[in-house]
Design a protein around this motif. Structure first.
Motif, short mmCIF file in Angstrom:
data_model
loop_
_atom_site.label_atom_id
_atom_site.label_comp_id
_atom_site.label_asym_id
_atom_site.label_seq_id
_atom_site.Cartn_x
_atom_site.Cartn_y
_atom_site.Cartn_z
N PRO A 145 3.74 16.29 38.67
CA PRO A 145 5.02 16.11 39.36
C PRO A 145 5.80 15.19 38.89
O PRO A 145 5.36 14.42 37.91
N ILE A 146 7.28 15.47 38.79
CA ILE A 146 8.12 14.57 38.28
C ILE A 146 8.36 13.26 38.80
O ILE A 146 8.75 12.57 38.11
N ASP A 147 7.65 13.02 39.84
CA ASP A 147 7.40 11.62 40.34
C ASP A 147 6.67 10.77 39.44
O ASP A 147 7.11 9.56 39.23
N GLU A 148 5.89 11.42 38.45
CA GLU A 148 5.31 10.35 37.67
C GLU A 148 6.28 10.02 36.28
O GLU A 148 6.11 9.03 35.77
N ALA A 149 7.33 10.66 36.55
CA ALA A 149 8.65 10.19 35.23
C ALA A 149 8.92 8.90 35.76
O ALA A 149 9.33 8.00 35.16
N ALA A 150 9.08 8.64 37.05
CA ALA A 150 9.33 7.21 37.50
C ALA A 150 8.41 6.10 37.22
O ALA A 150 8.75 5.00 36.98
N HIS A 151 7.23 6.64 37.53
CA HIS A 151 5.98 5.56 37.26
C HIS A 151 6.16 5.21 35.72
O HIS A 151 6.02 4.10 35.25
N ILE A 152 6.17 6.11 34.76
CA ILE A 152 6.19 5.99 33.27
C ILE A 152 7.44 5.16 33.02
O ILE A 152 7.46 4.29 32.24
N ALA A 153 8.60 5.40 33.61
CA ALA A 153 9.91 4.57 33.69
C ALA A 153 9.48 3.19 33.68
O ALA A 153 10.03 2.24 33.04
N LEU A 154 8.90 2.83 34.85
CA LEU A 154 8.76 1.34 35.25
C LEU A 154 7.59 0.80 34.12
O LEU A 154 8.09 -0.36 33.64
N HIS A 155 6.66 1.51 33.79
CA HIS A 155 5.92 0.90 32.83
C HIS A 155 6.56 0.61 31.39
O HIS A 155 6.53 -0.48 30.96
N ILE A 156 7.47 1.34 31.28
CA ILE A 156 8.17 1.14 29.79
C ILE A 156 9.14 0.18 29.76
O ILE A 156 9.16 -0.46 29.10
N HIS A 157 9.98 0.08 31.12
CA HIS A 157 10.96 -0.76 31.47
C HIS A 157 10.15 -2.33 31.23
O HIS A 157 10.87 -3.21 30.51
N THR A 158 9.12 -2.47 31.89
CA THR A 158 8.53 -3.86 32.03
C THR A 158 7.80 -4.25 30.65
O THR A 158 7.39 -5.36 30.39
N MET A 159 7.70 -2.99 29.61
CA MET A 159 7.09 -3.47 28.41
C MET A 159 7.90 -3.74 27.36
O MET A 159 7.62 -3.96 26.29
N LYS A 160 9.37 -3.73 27.80
CA LYS A 160 10.45 -3.98 26.65
C LYS A 160 10.41 -5.43 26.59
O LYS A 160 10.02 -5.97 27.55
#
Length: 271
Positions: A145-160
């Motif tokens: 599901p496209i909902d996973e795009a949001a989960h991935i986004a948060l992981h990437i944001h907090t790992m910057k």
């Protein structure tokens, strides 16, 4: 560059210039044993990893291809953002993506209730997440599901670098969503997600939460504030009621100046 430990067929722990590093490359460990020299041309990625033991534990319990797709996404994200991500992304994102693939293959689809807010607040990261979802769909022929795009986004944001704490990011996004729902309820309105005024409100609430959390005041002179309170009385009353609820529930105090700015955004939406 000498091999110290094989993590899996495509990842090895090496000693390079006296430092332990993780080297990644397709089939990099094939036919190799400890102390063998690793051909640099075989190395697609090389990074220092302080959490080698955790990475080994993760690789022991997930399919290798899940690790490879995660590394592909991480490489894409770093190129897209033009910055390196924290080394912990190799554990956190890989673990999440592997679990997401398994859930989807088992027919379990979890809705991300913060999807709309994440699309607005973390636009670049969400674009990366959308690319990742499409790549996983193509590679595994599954309807993730496209909902996973949001989960991935948060992981990437907090790992910057200076991206923030994952739990704190989730908490602020949840509060923003709750404030939006309260505003819609009290103003008896529905907002269009593509409306620029709605997007500005979501973004402002996010930064307002960040400011009050760090005790940074967004100043507004008293004369202007009084004018806003009188001219946009309904919007100000809604703002006051919503922020009072948030203050009581989360112990977050919004100063009068922030109420003024939020009121201006609400009035734009009403118009």
């Amino acid at each position: 560059m000498k091999l110290k430990k094989i993590l899996n067929n495509n990842a090895v722990l090496v000693v390079d210039q006296g430092e332990e590093k993780v080297a990644i490359g397709t089939g990099i460990a094939f036919g190799k044993k400890k102390n063998d020299v690793i051909n640099p041309q075989k190395v697609e990625q090389l990074f220092v990893m302080k959490e080698n033991e955790k990475l080994q534990q993760l690789l022991d319990r997930i399919p290798e291809e899940h690790f490879l797709i995660s590394e592909e996404i991480i490489s894409y994200a770093e190129k897209y953002l033009g910055t390196k991500l924290s080394e912990h992304i190799h554990i956190a994102l890989t673990d999440h993506i592997s679990f997401a693939i398994e859930r989807t293959q088992d027919g379990i689809h979890l809705q991300n209730k913060l999807l709309n807010e994440i699309k607005i607040l973390y636009r670049n990261e969400y674009e990366i997440g959308s690319w990742a979802v499409q790549r996983i769909r193509e590679k595994y022929d599954i309807d993730i599901p496209i909902d996973e795009a949001a989960h991935i986004a948060l992981h990437i944001h907090t790992m910057k670098l200076q991206g923030g704490d994952y739990r704190q990011t989730i908490k602020h996004t949840v509060i923003v969503r709750e404030m939006i729902q309260l505003i819609m309820q009290k103003m008896a309105m529905r907002f269009r997600e593509d409306d620029i005024s709605y997007q500005r409100l979501v973004t402002h609430l996010h930064f307002a939460l960040s400011r009050v959390s760090h005790y940074e005041m967004h100043e507004l002179d008293q004369e202007m504030l009084s004018m806003i309170q009188k001219k946009f009385a309904d919007s100000y009353q809604c703002t006051k009621e919503v922020t009072d609820i948030i203050q009581n529930k989360y112990d977050i105090y919004f100063p009068e100046s922030e109420l003024g700015y939020i009121t201006i955004h609400l009035n734009r939406l009403k118009q």
